[in-house]
Design an enzyme around this catalytic site. Structure first.
Site, PDB file in Angstrom:
ATOM      1  N   LYS A  14     130.482  46.295  34.993  1.00 59.05           N
ATOM      2  CA  LYS A  14     131.608  45.393  34.735  1.00 59.05           C
ATOM      3  C   LYS A  14     132.870  46.175  34.356  1.00 59.05           C
ATOM      4  O   LYS A  14     133.961  45.887  34.852  1.00 59.05           O
ATOM      5  CB  LYS A  14     131.218  44.438  33.599  1.00 59.05           C
ATOM      6  N   ARG A  89     130.034  33.369  26.565  1.00 58.24           N
ATOM      7  CA  ARG A  89     128.792  34.105  26.340  1.00 58.24           C
ATOM      8  C   ARG A  89     127.562  33.249  26.436  1.00 58.24           C
ATOM      9  O   ARG A  89     126.449  33.758  26.452  1.00 58.24           O
ATOM     10  CB  ARG A  89     128.782  34.682  24.923  1.00 58.24           C
ATOM     11  N   ARG A 128     122.499  58.421  30.675  1.00 59.21           N
ATOM     12  CA  ARG A 128     123.929  58.733  30.468  1.00 59.21           C
ATOM     13  C   ARG A 128     124.097  59.935  29.538  1.00 59.21           C
ATOM     14  O   ARG A 128     123.432  60.050  28.511  1.00 59.21           O
ATOM     15  CB  ARG A 128     124.624  57.514  29.868  1.00 59.21           C
ATOM     16  N   ARG A 163     124.359  59.620  23.651  1.00 63.77           N
ATOM     17  CA  ARG A 163     124.703  58.758  22.523  1.00 63.77           C
ATOM     18  C   ARG A 163     123.422  58.186  21.925  1.00 63.77           C
ATOM     19  O   ARG A 163     122.506  57.815  22.645  1.00 63.77           O
ATOM     20  CB  ARG A 163     125.592  57.605  23.012  1.00 63.77           C
ATOM     21  N   ARG A 174     119.417  44.543  24.190  1.00 65.42           N
ATOM     22  CA  ARG A 174     120.642  44.017  24.805  1.00 65.42           C
ATOM     23  C   ARG A 174     120.325  43.254  26.092  1.00 65.42           C
ATOM     24  O   ARG A 174     120.932  42.236  26.387  1.00 65.42           O
ATOM     25  CB  ARG A 174     121.616  45.163  25.101  1.00 65.42           C
TER      26      ARG A 174
HETATM   27  P1  AMP Z   1     132.632  43.015  22.431  1.00 64.28           P
HETATM   28  O1  AMP Z   1     133.845  43.882  22.322  1.00 64.28           O
HETATM   29  O2  AMP Z   1     132.644  42.105  23.629  1.00 64.28           O
HETATM   30  O3  AMP Z   1     131.344  43.796  22.309  1.00 64.28           O
HETATM   31  O4  AMP Z   1     132.670  42.033  21.177  1.00 64.28           O
HETATM   32  C1  AMP Z   1     132.658  42.528  19.850  1.00 64.28           C
HETATM   33  C2  AMP Z   1     132.263  41.436  18.877  1.00 64.28           C
HETATM   34  O5  AMP Z   1     133.204  40.351  18.941  1.00 64.28           O
HETATM   35  C3  AMP Z   1     130.922  40.799  19.169  1.00 64.28           C
HETATM   36  O6  AMP Z   1     129.862  41.500  18.605  1.00 64.28           O
HETATM   37  C4  AMP Z   1     131.076  39.415  18.543  1.00 64.28           C
HETATM   38  O7  AMP Z   1     130.899  39.480  17.149  1.00 64.28           O
HETATM   39  C5  AMP Z   1     132.532  39.105  18.799  1.00 64.28           C
HETATM   40  N1  AMP Z   1     132.693  38.331  20.050  1.00 64.28           N
HETATM   41  C6  AMP Z   1     133.268  38.738  21.212  1.00 64.28           C
HETATM   42  N2  AMP Z   1     133.242  37.766  22.154  1.00 64.28           N
HETATM   43  C7  AMP Z   1     132.636  36.701  21.563  1.00 64.28           C
HETATM   44  C8  AMP Z   1     132.288  35.391  21.997  1.00 64.28           C
HETATM   45  N3  AMP Z   1     132.559  34.952  23.247  1.00 64.28           N
HETATM   46  N4  AMP Z   1     131.649  34.582  21.113  1.00 64.28           N
HETATM   47  C9  AMP Z   1     131.366  34.998  19.863  1.00 64.28           C
HETATM   48  N5  AMP Z   1     131.651  36.221  19.396  1.00 64.28           N
HETATM   49  C10 AMP Z   1     132.284  37.062  20.221  1.00 64.28           C
END
Ligand code: AMP
Length: 216
Positions: A14, A89, A128, A163, A174
């Site tokens: 992505k 999500r 990786r 990492r 995940r």
């Molecule tokens: P990311 O950068 O996409 O890994 O998001 C970092 C954190 O932001 C996640 O672990 C969530 O706590 C929060 N977050 C991001 N997108 C969402 C979403 N659509 N719904 C709820 N929490 C979100």
């Protein structure tokens, strides 16, 4: 350009595909994670609340995410197309997103599922390696982007390292989270006739297929 939502398991590509599309077509990247981290730094009451939740690895409430998305989608810089990253999500968020789109008068565009076999995803993550000096990335398992000299960076000769979270156990967690929460969106968007499934094994073929869809 058509707006894009990617539905992608971890390491499906992505990030790579988004970068290519941003560079070539001027797509705007909207990441809910970035937006939330931005609000967290603002020093406001809401910001401090979000900062505490993010730090504890806790979920941010849907209402906060919806407000943040709604506000971002009202901005005019998105008129030539945007890629939504990290949202929706789950099914609840997908349903709410349909409502938000109506409120802000924007189109859903196309939903692209980056379909990739699980064993390849796992190899992309566990194979990786990163250069500790310049940050370049390699893979020692997939046969794509293998370093020429084992353990050394092709670009600067620095040492390569793995990492700590690039392991099978964290991949399994995940991946499972993706299957349970996010994969149901594939069926949801299929029913709404906006889903395109694209094979994401060979990056050159993947980007060509995506370009076919957004230029369609
Ligand atoms: P990311 O950068 O996409 O890994 O998001 C970092 C954190 O932001 C996640 O672990 C969530 O706590 C929060 N977050 C991001 N997108 C969402 C979403 N659509 N719904 C709820 N929490 C979100």
């Amino acid at each position: 350009m058509k707006n894009i939502i990617f539905i992608a398991p971890p390491a499906a590509g992505k990030g790579t595909m988004s970068e290519l599309l941003i560079e070539k077509y001027g797509y705007i990247h909207i990441s809910t994670g970035d937006i939330l981290r931005g609000i967290a730094k603002s020093g406001t009451e809401l910001g401090n609340k979000i900062a505490a939740l993010l730090e504890g690895g806790k979920l941010i409430s849907d209402e906060i995410v919806y407000d943040a998305v709604r506000e971002r989608l009202r901005m005019p810089d998105l008129d030539n197309g945007y890629i939504l990253d990290g949202f929706p999500r789950n099914l609840n968020q997908a349903e709410e997103y349909d409502k938000i789109l109506k409120e802000v008068n924007r189109n859903l565009g196309v939903v692209i599922y980056l379909d990739t076999p699980k064993d390849i995803l796992e190899k992309r993550i566990t194979g990786r390696r990163l250069c500790e000096n310049c940050g370049a990335t390699y893979n020692v398992l997939t046969g794509v982007n293998t370093p020429h000299v084992e353990g050394k960076c092709d670009k600067c000769g620095g040492n390569l390292y793995q990492r700590s979270d690039d392991n099978s156990e964290s991949f399994a967690v995940r991946y499972q989270e993706f299957i349970e929460k996010t994969y149901p969106l594939v069926e949801y968007y299929k029913k709404n006739n906006v889903l395109v499934s694209i094979d994401s094994v060979d990056p050159d073929l993947t980007i060509k297929a995506i370009e076919g869809v957004i230029n369609d």
